[in-house]
Structure formats: C-alpha cells, structure tokens
Design a protein around this motif. Structure first.
Motif, PDB file in Angstrom:
ATOM      1  N   GLY A 197      22.277  26.061   4.745  1.00  0.00           N
ATOM      2  CA  GLY A 197      21.812  24.763   5.209  1.00  0.00           C
ATOM      3  C   GLY A 197      21.845  24.579   6.710  1.00  0.00           C
ATOM      4  N   GLN A 198      22.412  25.504   7.464  1.00  0.00           N
ATOM      5  CA  GLN A 198      22.483  25.403   8.917  1.00  0.00           C
ATOM      6  C   GLN A 198      21.428  26.331   9.534  1.00  0.00           C
ATOM      7  OE1 GLN A 198      24.580  23.223  10.542  1.00  0.00           O
ATOM      8  NE2 GLN A 198      25.086  22.533   8.462  1.00  0.00           N
ATOM      9  N   THR A 199      20.543  25.755  10.378  1.00  0.00           N
ATOM     10  CA  THR A 199      19.450  26.519  10.967  1.00  0.00           C
ATOM     11  C   THR A 199      19.797  26.960  12.385  1.00  0.00           C
ATOM     12  OG1 THR A 199      17.790  25.327   9.665  1.00  0.00           O
ATOM     13  CG2 THR A 199      17.012  26.492  11.629  1.00  0.00           C
ATOM     14  N   GLN A 200      19.620  28.249  12.632  1.00  0.00           N
ATOM     15  CA  GLN A 200      19.823  28.818  13.964  1.00  0.00           C
ATOM     16  C   GLN A 200      18.461  29.234  14.509  1.00  0.00           C
ATOM     17  OE1 GLN A 200      22.929  31.801  14.259  1.00  0.00           O
ATOM     18  NE2 GLN A 200      23.922  31.044  12.387  1.00  0.00           N
ATOM     19  N   GLU A 201      17.988  28.504  15.527  1.00  0.00           N
ATOM     20  CA  GLU A 201      16.696  28.786  16.138  1.00  0.00           C
ATOM     21  C   GLU A 201      16.885  29.592  17.423  1.00  0.00           C
ATOM     22  OE1 GLU A 201      13.570  25.346  15.403  1.00  0.00           O
ATOM     23  OE2 GLU A 201      15.417  24.537  16.268  1.00  0.00           O
ATOM     24  N   ILE A 202      15.977  30.543  17.666  1.00  0.00           N
ATOM     25  CA  ILE A 202      16.020  31.327  18.889  1.00  0.00           C
ATOM     26  C   ILE A 202      14.601  31.484  19.434  1.00  0.00           C
ATOM     27  CG2 ILE A 202      18.127  32.597  18.339  1.00  0.00           C
ATOM     28  CD1 ILE A 202      16.416  34.920  17.388  1.00  0.00           C
ATOM     29  N   TRP A 203      14.501  31.572  20.775  1.00  0.00           N
ATOM     30  CA  TRP A 203      13.219  31.714  21.454  1.00  0.00           C
ATOM     31  C   TRP A 203      13.271  32.922  22.394  1.00  0.00           C
ATOM     32  CZ3 TRP A 203      15.442  27.220  20.108  1.00  0.00           C
ATOM     33  CH2 TRP A 203      14.656  26.243  19.475  1.00  0.00           C
ATOM     34  N   ARG A 204      12.156  33.600  22.496  1.00  0.00           N
ATOM     35  CA  ARG A 204      12.049  34.737  23.406  1.00  0.00           C
ATOM     36  C   ARG A 204      11.868  34.221  24.836  1.00  0.00           C
ATOM     37  NH1 ARG A 204       8.261  37.981  26.000  1.00  0.00           N
ATOM     38  NH2 ARG A 204       8.576  40.235  25.845  1.00  0.00           N
ATOM     39  N   ASP A 259      19.099  30.331  22.616  1.00  0.00           N
ATOM     40  CA  ASP A 259      19.061  29.172  21.731  1.00  0.00           C
ATOM     41  C   ASP A 259      18.469  27.984  22.474  1.00  0.00           C
ATOM     42  OD1 ASP A 259      21.053  28.210  23.391  1.00  0.00           O
ATOM     43  OD2 ASP A 259      22.670  28.466  21.935  1.00  0.00           O
ATOM     44  N   ALA A 260      18.472  26.809  21.829  1.00  0.00           N
ATOM     45  CA  ALA A 260      17.818  25.640  22.417  1.00  0.00           C
ATOM     46  C   ALA A 260      18.458  25.208  23.733  1.00  0.00           C
ATOM     47  CB  ALA A 260      17.840  24.484  21.413  1.00  0.00           C
ATOM     48  N   ALA A 261      19.719  25.523  23.949  1.00  0.00           N
ATOM     49  CA  ALA A 261      20.406  25.136  25.178  1.00  0.00           C
ATOM     50  C   ALA A 261      20.297  26.195  26.264  1.00  0.00           C
ATOM     51  CB  ALA A 261      21.876  24.855  24.874  1.00  0.00           C
ATOM     52  N   GLN A 282      12.792  26.094  29.336  1.00  0.00           N
ATOM     53  CA  GLN A 282      12.586  24.886  28.527  1.00  0.00           C
ATOM     54  C   GLN A 282      11.125  24.466  28.517  1.00  0.00           C
ATOM     55  OE1 GLN A 282      14.629  24.065  26.532  1.00  0.00           O
ATOM     56  NE2 GLN A 282      16.742  23.987  27.268  1.00  0.00           N
ATOM     57  N   THR A 283      10.411  24.668  29.632  1.00  0.00           N
ATOM     58  CA  THR A 283       8.980  24.347  29.672  1.00  0.00           C
ATOM     59  C   THR A 283       8.202  25.230  28.708  1.00  0.00           C
ATOM     60  OG1 THR A 283       9.141  23.655  31.986  1.00  0.00           O
ATOM     61  CG2 THR A 283       6.948  24.210  31.159  1.00  0.00           C
ATOM     62  N   ALA A 284       8.482  26.535  28.729  1.00  0.00           N
ATOM     63  CA  ALA A 284       7.797  27.452  27.817  1.00  0.00           C
ATOM     64  C   ALA A 284       8.174  27.171  26.368  1.00  0.00           C
ATOM     65  CB  ALA A 284       8.142  28.894  28.186  1.00  0.00           C
ATOM     66  N   ARG A 285       9.418  26.831  26.123  1.00  0.00           N
ATOM     67  CA  ARG A 285       9.877  26.532  24.760  1.00  0.00           C
ATOM     68  C   ARG A 285       9.175  25.293  24.210  1.00  0.00           C
ATOM     69  NH1 ARG A 285      13.999  23.856  21.923  1.00  0.00           N
ATOM     70  NH2 ARG A 285      14.520  22.612  23.751  1.00  0.00           N
TER      71      ARG A 285
END
Length: 466
Positions: free
Chosen positions: A269-276, A288-290, A441-444
């Motif tokens: 139930g816990q989602t871990q999001e990651i971005w390149r 991660d988001a931070a 953050q802009t690209a995300r």
C-alpha cells in the motif's frame, strides 16, 4: 498592294528553304523569242483566286502559331540536355551484383564473407572499417547482410550493408584501394509510453510480461535495489508502473526503445516513486520527489533475479553439520548470473580461499567492506587496486569452495565487524540542492503533466525532441 507585299514577305523565307539549284537569268533576246513562241493565252495574267492570299488577321495568326509536330515526327525527337562544347561524356554507373545473406545462430561476419567467396584480405580490410560502427557482438540471428560484388568479378566485394535495427543502416564501401564505413539513421521522434503490472513472481518478470523490454526492466530492478529487499519486501498484490520512451520515425514506425523516465513501486500500500535525472556533468541517477538520490549507500541485493536462501545470524552449517555464525546472506541464483559491486570502492583482493572458494573483497568509504564468495569466475580486469562503481559487474555466481549449489554469499563489514546487509542503515548520499534541484523539479513537473495525459486513456504521447 499592302496585302500582296505582306504575302510576299511571308513567302520569301519559305523560298530560302528550297534546295539550292543552278539558276541563270535569261537575256533580253531569249525573253523576246520565247514570248513570241507562246500563245496569247499563255501571256495573260493568271486570275487571282479569293483564297490565294490570306487576309491580314489570318496571316498574323499563322505567323504567331507555335510550331507543332505530328505524332510520328514527335516520336523521333529526343530531349537531350545541353552540354557546352568540350564537356566530357558522363562516366557510366558501375555495375554490381547483389547477394543477401541471413545471419543464423553461431555465424560471424568474417565467416559469412568467407562463405560468400570474399578473399580473406578483402574481408579483413572491410571489417576493420566496419567494426567500430558495428561491433561483432551486435550480430544477431535473423539480421540480413546485403553484399555487392563487381559484376565482372563476382569475388570482388564492393560494399556491405547491414541494418542493426529499424531506421538504422551501417555500411562499408570500397573506395579506391581502401574502404570507408558510414552509418545512417532516420530522424527519431520521442514518445512517452507507460506499462503497469501486478507483481507476481518478481518485479522483473511482471514488467517484461507487461511489455517493457528486458534491459529497461533490469534498470528499474537495479534502481530500486538500493532501497528495496526484493526477497523480503514484496507481497501479493503489489504493483509496479514504468514510463519510458519509444522512438518513432516520421511515419510512426517504431525504431527503438529509449530511456526509462519514471517508475512507481507500490509495496503493501505504500508507493515509492522515482524519476530519472541527468546532472550537468552527464551523470545519470534516480531521485525521489524531494530530490534525494537512490544511489549511494549499498545495494541490498547485489544481483538480479535471485532469492535469499539463507539469512544473517547463527545457523546449522549445511556441510559441517554444526551451528556456527553465518556472517552474511546467501542468494541462490543460476551459475553465471552477474554479481554487482554494492557501492563505489577499491578492490582489496581477488583470490581463491578454502571455504569461500573464489572471493572478492571491496573497500568502500566510511571504513566499510563488502565480500562476495563462491564465484564461478571473476570479471575481466578485477585485481587488487582496481576501482569499481556501484552496479558494475565484478564476477559471476558459482559454487566454488564449501558450497552445496550455485549461490552468492554476500557480507557487509563496518569498522571490521560483520553486520546484516538486509537491515543495516548506512549514511545516505546528499540530496539535490540549489539550481540542480530547481532543474530537477521543473523536469519532473513537466513529465508528470505528460503522464497525466496517458492516464486519460492515451497509449502514447509525443514528447519534445531532445
């Protein structure tokens, strides 16, 4: 008189076109004698028919009408481009014969050329130019080689072409006494696509079954291995989603798959999001988001597709038969499975030891050390003093030493003491800050906006060119 003069004016050019004949003006005596011999009727002026001369408007129309040819005459006329005097005749195009060869399992480029009758010297010279653009290990069964030979010498290779993938051609061509290689690619247009899957049997097979290429699925497993213990943390009903690039041609043909840009792994139930994110120095990482990086620290599972077969702590030794401290964790995997460095570091030793078999020790920052045992073989270049990067292949799974089957024995030491790799908390690397964080953050945000369009039912959305 005006009409007569105008008609005469038009007739004179026509007269000039008649064949040249010898003509002599008669003398006056000849004219008088011949005239006397003629009847009176012959000396009378000829009557002028109404149509003998064209009216002035009709004459002008005839003079202005373009010259036309009847069909049989036009067929004899051939358009020839003008060439100034002294222009050399164009050289004829060289004549070739072509042969297409399909690659089968076990084939090599040199072997295929040899079988096609290409002399060894030509084959080696052509491949020496081709291989920098098309390494031999990229040859795959089913690929086709187009071979061009001199029409007058069927063993004289003139050119070789191969298509490594859609829209991509690599060729080598004879140039005088040498060879020249070149490649061409169709312009690529990036599109964003996304796959989602329920995790059954592991993250990797779930993604591949959902349509994600295997190499992209591996990259996601390796990215999450910094924070997720795939042997302990996965539960029935967990989900995974991945957004990635598809590169298409102008007409929409799929040319290749691009980069993974985003992933989300939902565990219990816990989602871990990651971005390149690619930094200004070109180094790529997952955040991660931070803006906190996943890389750094230590891989909890330094290989893919394995299951934990024995944990950290006291246990009954499977060979010795008595209880003793198990100072690492074991991962069962097929022989030859790649083993990765758990973190950046320097190799301390590469050798064979009695109990561990083939073993590598790597020193890391913060007075830490990792150990990898029972390897079937070491990766090329591994030696004491070699610097390794996190995720770099350092060896292959095996069953050397005191082992009951192929597996990796993995240890983590901090300040000289063995600790549990699955539960130990180690210092995390620094997060993005300042301008780097703003760019990330802009690209995300922009990527999330594109992903929202996919959530509304689209299968792909076009991305801005890179």
């Amino acid at each position: 008189m005006m009409k007569l003069r105008r008609a005469t004016h038009l007739l004179l050019p026509a007269l000039l076109l008649l064949p040249a004949v010898h003509f002599a003006w008669p003398t006056a005596e000849q004219v008088n004698v011949e005239a006397a011999a003629l009847p009176d009727a012959a000396l009378a002026p000829a009557p002028v028919a109404p149509s003998a001369f064209l009216e002035e408007p009709a004459i002008e129309e005839r003079a202005e009408a373009p010259l036309t040819l009847d069909a049989p005459e036009a067929a004899l006329v051939e358009a020839v481009p003008y060439a100034p005097p002294g222009t050399p005749d164009p050289e004829p195009e060289p004549a070739f014969t072509e042969q297409t060869v399909t690659v089968a399992s076990g084939d090599t480029l040199l072997g295929l050329l040899t079988e096609a009758g290409v002399p060894g010297a030509d084959a080696h010279a052509a491949l020496a130019e081709l291989l920098p653009l098309f390494p031999a290990n990229r040859l795959r069964p089913g690929q086709e080689l187009l071979l061009r030979f001199d029409a007058e010498d069927e063993t004289r290779l003139m050119a070789l072409e191969i298509n490594p993938g859609p829209g991509h051609t690599v060729a080598v061509e004879r140039q005088g006494e040498g060879w020249q290689a070149d490649e061409a690619r169709l312009p690529e247009h990036p599109h964003l696509a996304q796959v989602e899957a329920v995790v059954t049997g592991g993250v990797f097979p779930a993604l591949v079954n959902a349509g994600l290429p295997a190499n992209l699925a591996y990259s996601i497993v390796r990215a999450y291995s910094h924070r997720v213990d795939f042997q302990r943390d996965l539960r029935a009903g967990d989900r995974v989603a991945v957004a990635f690039e598809r590169m298409r041609s102008e007409d929409g043909t799929l040319l290749r798959h691009g980069r993974v840009l985003y992933a989300a792994l939902t565990l219990s139930g816990q989602t871990q999001e990651i971005w390149r994110h690619e930094g200004p120095d070109g180094e790529v990482g997952w955040y991660d988001a931070a803006g906190r990086p996943l890389a750094g620290g230590f891989l909890r599972t330094p290989l893919n597709g394995a299951r934990m077969s024995s944990g950290f702590g006291p246990r009954r030794h499977p060979i010795l038969g008595y209880n003793r401290m198990h100072r690492g964790v074991d991962f069962a995997a097929p022989t030859g499975t790649p083993i990765y460095a758990a973190s950046d570091g320097v190799v301390l030793s590469v050798r064979r030891e009695r109990g561990y078999g083939n073993v590598i020790r790597v020193r890391h920052a913060g007075n830490t050390m990792t150990l990898y045992a029972h390897l079937s073989r070491f990766a090329p270049g591994m030696a004491a003093g070699t610097r390794v990067r996190q995720g770099q292949t350092i060896g292959r799974v095996g069953s050397t030493g005191m082992s009951t089957g192929p597996h990796l024995h993995y240890e983590l030491h901090v300040n000289g003491q063995a600790v549990n790799p699955a539960t130990s908390r180690l210092p995390a690397p620094p997060a993005l800050a300042g301008r780097a964080l703003l760019q990330y953050q802009t690209a995300r945000t922009d990527l999330n906006r594109q992903r929202a369009r996919l959530a509304r039912g689209l299968t792909e959305v076009a991305l801005a060119p890179q």
